[in-house]
Write an enzyme that holds these catalytic residues in place. Sequence first.
Site, PDB file in Angstrom:
ATOM      1  N   ASP A  30      34.549  47.634  50.879  1.00  0.00           N
ATOM      2  CA  ASP A  30      35.174  46.311  50.925  1.00  0.00           C
ATOM      3  C   ASP A  30      34.428  45.449  51.941  1.00  0.00           C
ATOM      4  OD1 ASP A  30      38.262  45.199  50.074  1.00  0.00           O
ATOM      5  OD2 ASP A  30      37.185  44.135  51.657  1.00  0.00           O
ATOM      6  N   GLN A  93      46.936  40.032  45.375  1.00  0.00           N
ATOM      7  CA  GLN A  93      45.752  40.226  44.523  1.00  0.00           C
ATOM      8  C   GLN A  93      44.931  38.941  44.524  1.00  0.00           C
ATOM      9  OE1 GLN A  93      46.422  41.495  40.430  1.00  0.00           O
ATOM     10  NE2 GLN A  93      44.225  41.814  40.102  1.00  0.00           N
ATOM     11  N   VAL A  95      41.332  39.217  43.440  1.00  0.00           N
ATOM     12  CA  VAL A  95      40.306  39.395  42.414  1.00  0.00           C
ATOM     13  C   VAL A  95      40.987  39.969  41.177  1.00  0.00           C
ATOM     14  CG1 VAL A  95      38.105  40.457  41.805  1.00  0.00           C
ATOM     15  CG2 VAL A  95      38.542  39.799  44.190  1.00  0.00           C
ATOM     16  N   HIS A  99      41.384  46.965  40.464  1.00  0.00           N
ATOM     17  CA  HIS A  99      40.671  47.780  41.447  1.00  0.00           C
ATOM     18  C   HIS A  99      41.679  48.511  42.309  1.00  0.00           C
ATOM     19  CE1 HIS A  99      41.368  43.762  43.085  1.00  0.00           C
ATOM     20  NE2 HIS A  99      41.498  44.344  44.271  1.00  0.00           N
ATOM     21  N   HIS A 101      42.311  50.163  46.057  1.00  0.00           N
ATOM     22  CA  HIS A 101      41.839  50.232  47.445  1.00  0.00           C
ATOM     23  C   HIS A 101      42.018  51.672  47.931  1.00  0.00           C
ATOM     24  CE1 HIS A 101      41.977  45.763  48.303  1.00  0.00           C
ATOM     25  NE2 HIS A 101      42.788  45.816  47.270  1.00  0.00           N
TER      26      HIS A 101
HETATM   27  P1  5GP Z   1      42.787  42.281  46.235  1.00  0.00           P
HETATM   28  O1  5GP Z   1      43.265  41.377  47.332  1.00  0.00           O
HETATM   29  O2  5GP Z   1      42.466  41.508  44.962  1.00  0.00           O
HETATM   30  O3  5GP Z   1      43.662  43.458  45.987  1.00  0.00           O
HETATM   31  O4  5GP Z   1      41.440  42.887  46.764  1.00  0.00           O
HETATM   32  C1  5GP Z   1      40.216  42.238  46.683  1.00  0.00           C
HETATM   33  C2  5GP Z   1      39.345  42.844  47.751  1.00  0.00           C
HETATM   34  O5  5GP Z   1      38.018  42.514  47.451  1.00  0.00           O
HETATM   35  C3  5GP Z   1      39.639  42.316  49.153  1.00  0.00           C
HETATM   36  O6  5GP Z   1      39.995  43.401  50.009  1.00  0.00           O
HETATM   37  C4  5GP Z   1      38.334  41.644  49.565  1.00  0.00           C
HETATM   38  O7  5GP Z   1      38.015  41.849  50.919  1.00  0.00           O
HETATM   39  C5  5GP Z   1      37.323  42.298  48.641  1.00  0.00           C
HETATM   40  N1  5GP Z   1      36.203  41.437  48.302  1.00  0.00           N
HETATM   41  C6  5GP Z   1      36.250  40.120  47.941  1.00  0.00           C
HETATM   42  N2  5GP Z   1      35.021  39.680  47.662  1.00  0.00           N
HETATM   43  C7  5GP Z   1      34.171  40.730  47.848  1.00  0.00           C
HETATM   44  C8  5GP Z   1      32.743  40.867  47.720  1.00  0.00           C
HETATM   45  O8  5GP Z   1      32.012  39.958  47.360  1.00  0.00           O
HETATM   46  N3  5GP Z   1      32.232  42.096  48.002  1.00  0.00           N
HETATM   47  C9  5GP Z   1      33.019  43.154  48.376  1.00  0.00           C
HETATM   48  N4  5GP Z   1      32.404  44.314  48.623  1.00  0.00           N
HETATM   49  N5  5GP Z   1      34.361  43.046  48.507  1.00  0.00           N
HETATM   50  C10 5GP Z   1      34.928  41.847  48.243  1.00  0.00           C
END
Ligand code: 5GP
Length: 115
Positions: A30, A93, A95, A99, A101
């Site tokens: 991440d 969320q 993205v 996915h 974590h």
């Molecule tokens: P969500 O909040 O959708 O469950 O998790 C998305 C995760 O993607 C977040 O923890 C954020 O830090 C990570 N993330 C967002 N953009 C990028 C990126 O460009 N590269 C990587 N490696 N992680 C990302």
Amino acid sequence: MTETLFTKIINRELPSDVVYEDEHCIAIKDIAPKAPTHLLVIPKKAIPRLVDASDEDKALLGHVMLAVGEIARQAGVEDAFRVIVNNGADVGQTVFHLHLHILAGKTFSEAQLGF
Ligand code: 5GP
């Protein structure tokens, strides 16, 4: 379907720190880690949210869960890690490409469900 950020990472159109890859999923570090070990396990198929998965994704979801175990072993955190899936903007969320974590290396209190 429009390409997601994670599709671009999977296709190497954007850089990332890849720690695992197989036919069906990839795991990356991440970019903004919330724990000493914070990995994202991403199915290559772009399912927006967990709730959007269907019967045809059964084998894929099983595969991803088994991959989580393997990735945790490879990261050396197999004895203590937490898996989180955010489903929907209201729970964080950001993205919209399914996915998981993997978080490890810090203590999570019993009551603390998030990170
Ligand atoms: P969500 O909040 O959708 O469950 O998790 C998305 C995760 O993607 C977040 O923890 C954020 O830090 C990570 N993330 C967002 N953009 C990028 C990126 O460009 N590269 C990587 N490696 N992680 C990302």
